[in-house]
Scaffold this motif. Sequence first.
Motif, PDB file in Angstrom:
ATOM      1  N   ALA A 186       0.835  -1.214   0.000  1.00 25.58           N
ATOM      2  CA  ALA A 186       0.000   0.000   0.000  1.00 25.58           C
ATOM      3  C   ALA A 186       0.862   1.254   0.000  1.00 25.58           C
ATOM      4  O   ALA A 186       2.029   1.226   0.390  1.00 25.58           O
ATOM      5  N   GLY A 187       0.290   2.359  -0.429  1.00 25.86           N
ATOM      6  CA  GLY A 187       0.975   3.654  -0.345  1.00 25.86           C
ATOM      7  C   GLY A 187       1.649   4.082  -1.631  1.00 25.86           C
ATOM      8  O   GLY A 187       2.430   5.022  -1.630  1.00 25.86           O
ATOM      9  N   GLU A 188       1.351   3.411  -2.747  1.00 26.85           N
ATOM     10  CA  GLU A 188       1.972   3.811  -4.023  1.00 26.85           C
ATOM     11  C   GLU A 188       1.230   5.009  -4.605  1.00 26.85           C
ATOM     12  O   GLU A 188       0.650   4.947  -5.694  1.00 26.85           O
ATOM     13  N   PHE A 189       1.298   6.085  -3.881  1.00 24.18           N
ATOM     14  CA  PHE A 189       0.579   7.305  -4.247  1.00 24.18           C
ATOM     15  C   PHE A 189       1.012   7.825  -5.614  1.00 24.18           C
ATOM     16  O   PHE A 189       0.203   8.349  -6.379  1.00 24.18           O
ATOM     17  N   GLY A 190       2.307   7.682  -5.921  1.00 28.80           N
ATOM     18  CA  GLY A 190       2.855   8.221  -7.169  1.00 28.80           C
ATOM     19  C   GLY A 190       2.199   7.651  -8.409  1.00 28.80           C
ATOM     20  O   GLY A 190       2.299   8.229  -9.493  1.00 28.80           O
ATOM     21  N   HIS A 191       1.521   6.516  -8.270  1.00 28.45           N
ATOM     22  CA  HIS A 191       0.939   5.880  -9.447  1.00 28.45           C
ATOM     23  C   HIS A 191      -0.578   6.039  -9.506  1.00 28.45           C
ATOM     24  O   HIS A 191      -1.256   5.276 -10.195  1.00 28.45           O
ATOM     25  N   ILE A 192      -1.069   7.045  -8.808  1.00 26.97           N
ATOM     26  CA  ILE A 192      -2.458   7.464  -9.021  1.00 26.97           C
ATOM     27  C   ILE A 192      -2.493   8.175 -10.376  1.00 26.97           C
ATOM     28  O   ILE A 192      -1.716   9.096 -10.631  1.00 26.97           O
ATOM     29  N   THR A 193      -3.384   7.719 -11.252  1.00 28.56           N
ATOM     30  CA  THR A 193      -3.488   8.318 -12.586  1.00 28.56           C
ATOM     31  C   THR A 193      -4.270   9.624 -12.505  1.00 28.56           C
ATOM     32  O   THR A 193      -5.350   9.654 -11.921  1.00 28.56           O
ATOM     33  N   ILE A 194      -3.702  10.695 -13.060  1.00 30.95           N
ATOM     34  CA  ILE A 194      -4.468  11.943 -13.114  1.00 30.95           C
ATOM     35  C   ILE A 194      -4.874  12.297 -14.548  1.00 30.95           C
ATOM     36  O   ILE A 194      -5.629  13.224 -14.762  1.00 30.95           O
ATOM     37  N   ASP A 195      -4.349  11.558 -15.534  1.00 30.18           N
ATOM     38  CA  ASP A 195      -4.773  11.773 -16.920  1.00 30.18           C
ATOM     39  C   ASP A 195      -4.475  10.495 -17.700  1.00 30.18           C
ATOM     40  O   ASP A 195      -3.313  10.136 -17.881  1.00 30.18           O
TER      41      ASP A 195
ATOM     42  N   ASN B 147      -4.430   9.899 -20.667  1.00 26.98           N
ATOM     43  CA  ASN B 147      -3.630  10.132 -21.878  1.00 26.98           C
ATOM     44  C   ASN B 147      -2.342  10.882 -21.578  1.00 26.98           C
ATOM     45  O   ASN B 147      -1.721  11.451 -22.475  1.00 26.98           O
ATOM     46  N   GLY B 148      -1.950  10.898 -20.313  1.00 22.55           N
ATOM     47  CA  GLY B 148      -0.787  11.685 -19.905  1.00 22.55           C
ATOM     48  C   GLY B 148       0.529  11.022 -20.265  1.00 22.55           C
ATOM     49  O   GLY B 148       0.571   9.983 -20.932  1.00 22.55           O
ATOM     50  N   PRO B 149       1.641  11.638 -19.841  1.00 23.89           N
ATOM     51  CA  PRO B 149       2.974  11.116 -20.182  1.00 23.89           C
ATOM     52  C   PRO B 149       3.231   9.733 -19.570  1.00 23.89           C
ATOM     53  O   PRO B 149       2.618   9.362 -18.572  1.00 23.89           O
ATOM     54  N   ARG B 150       4.141   9.016 -20.191  1.00 23.27           N
ATOM     55  CA  ARG B 150       4.501   7.664 -19.765  1.00 23.27           C
ATOM     56  C   ARG B 150       5.194   7.703 -18.394  1.00 23.27           C
ATOM     57  O   ARG B 150       6.057   8.539 -18.152  1.00 23.27           O
ATOM     58  N   CYS B 151       4.807   6.782 -17.532  1.00 22.71           N
ATOM     59  CA  CYS B 151       5.440   6.675 -16.210  1.00 22.71           C
ATOM     60  C   CYS B 151       6.382   5.475 -16.214  1.00 22.71           C
ATOM     61  O   CYS B 151       6.224   4.557 -17.024  1.00 22.71           O
ATOM     62  N   ASN B 152       7.355   5.458 -15.319  1.00 24.07           N
ATOM     63  CA  ASN B 152       8.295   4.333 -15.247  1.00 24.07           C
ATOM     64  C   ASN B 152       7.604   3.010 -14.948  1.00 24.07           C
ATOM     65  O   ASN B 152       8.148   1.942 -15.212  1.00 24.07           O
ATOM     66  N   CYS B 153       6.421   3.056 -14.357  1.00 19.81           N
ATOM     67  CA  CYS B 153       5.712   1.822 -13.998  1.00 19.81           C
ATOM     68  C   CYS B 153       5.079   1.172 -15.221  1.00 19.81           C
ATOM     69  O   CYS B 153       4.595   0.051 -15.148  1.00 19.81           O
ATOM     70  N   GLY B 154       5.049   1.896 -16.362  1.00 14.37           N
ATOM     71  CA  GLY B 154       4.448   1.339 -17.572  1.00 14.37           C
ATOM     72  C   GLY B 154       3.096   1.957 -17.885  1.00 14.37           C
ATOM     73  O   GLY B 154       2.596   1.867 -19.007  1.00 14.37           O
TER      74      GLY B 154
END
Length: 311
Positions: free
Chosen positions: A155-164, A166-173
């Motif tokens: 739990a706590g993977e806040f960084g991978h909450i999607t806000i768009d 169609n947004g830019p690619r994240c390291n998580c895929g």
Amino acid sequence: MYIGIDIGAGSIKAGLVDSENMVLARAVAPTRAESTLDASLSELYGCVDELLGKAGATVHGLGVGVPGAVDHLQGIVYNPPNMPAWKNVPLASLLQDHTGIETRIDNDANCAALGEGHFGAGRGCDNFIVLTLGTGVGAGIVLNRRIHHGTRGFAGEFGHITIDMNGPRCNCGNSGCIEAYIGIHHLMRDALPLLASDADGLLNRRAIEDPDSLEPRDISLAAARGDVTCTAVLRRAGSLLGVAIASAANLLDIVTFIVGGGISAAGAVLFDGIRDSTAHRVLSVHRENLRILPAKLGNDAGILGAATLLR
Ligand SMILES: [Zn+2]
């Protein structure tokens, strides 16, 4: 007394903590993550032995925060990012065997959340989320004064909450995660063209001639000196973070968010951006009670939080 240890990819920071939660003595050593596991363990044991030598009273427990995924129940460190030699390390039992003292471990963001929550900005609060802005956007979720680990401890993977979507690619895929906007590298990627095209900006020349030398800290400092573009960059980062915070607040009915690390040092510009955006988006029932607070303890949050794992 307790010993709290904060292991990072670069250094090991340990503290001897008394029952009043004061750090009485400290020990620091390099993690030597690029070397072998034994090299890291020997630095770690060195720190612990040094503090035990200074304790002068019984040490009742040893708590350790470690990056990445951790089995907090079994005391096993899986495979922290940037620490290649660490694979499925039974850290709690290794330390327990070395010292004869009961040992517990947890993820470093969770330990920082416990420290900041109980002794820093979240004092007196039962439910809160501590966000750490850095290369990634980490979080510790505290519910009823205890870390929420989730089903398997992830739990706590806040960084991978999607806000768009169609947004830019994240390291998580995935695409459009909040981290893909305000993680340090992503933030700088978006900021550099703006800095380079603002001829009046304080960072204009460096953005053109030596862009790799620029860090978020430079943007914070320039914003504090009134730079318009840097202020806009931080304001936008705050607004985007507010989008994710509002979702978390609505989902969990948590209204206290503590923000630390990296660009949080930017202060009012960033925090005004976060507060406006969150207040705008959160359900009206939460709006009046929302609290977005700067972290207070800095590096000590991890040590103090780890020291509470045995209590
Ligand atoms: Zn992601």
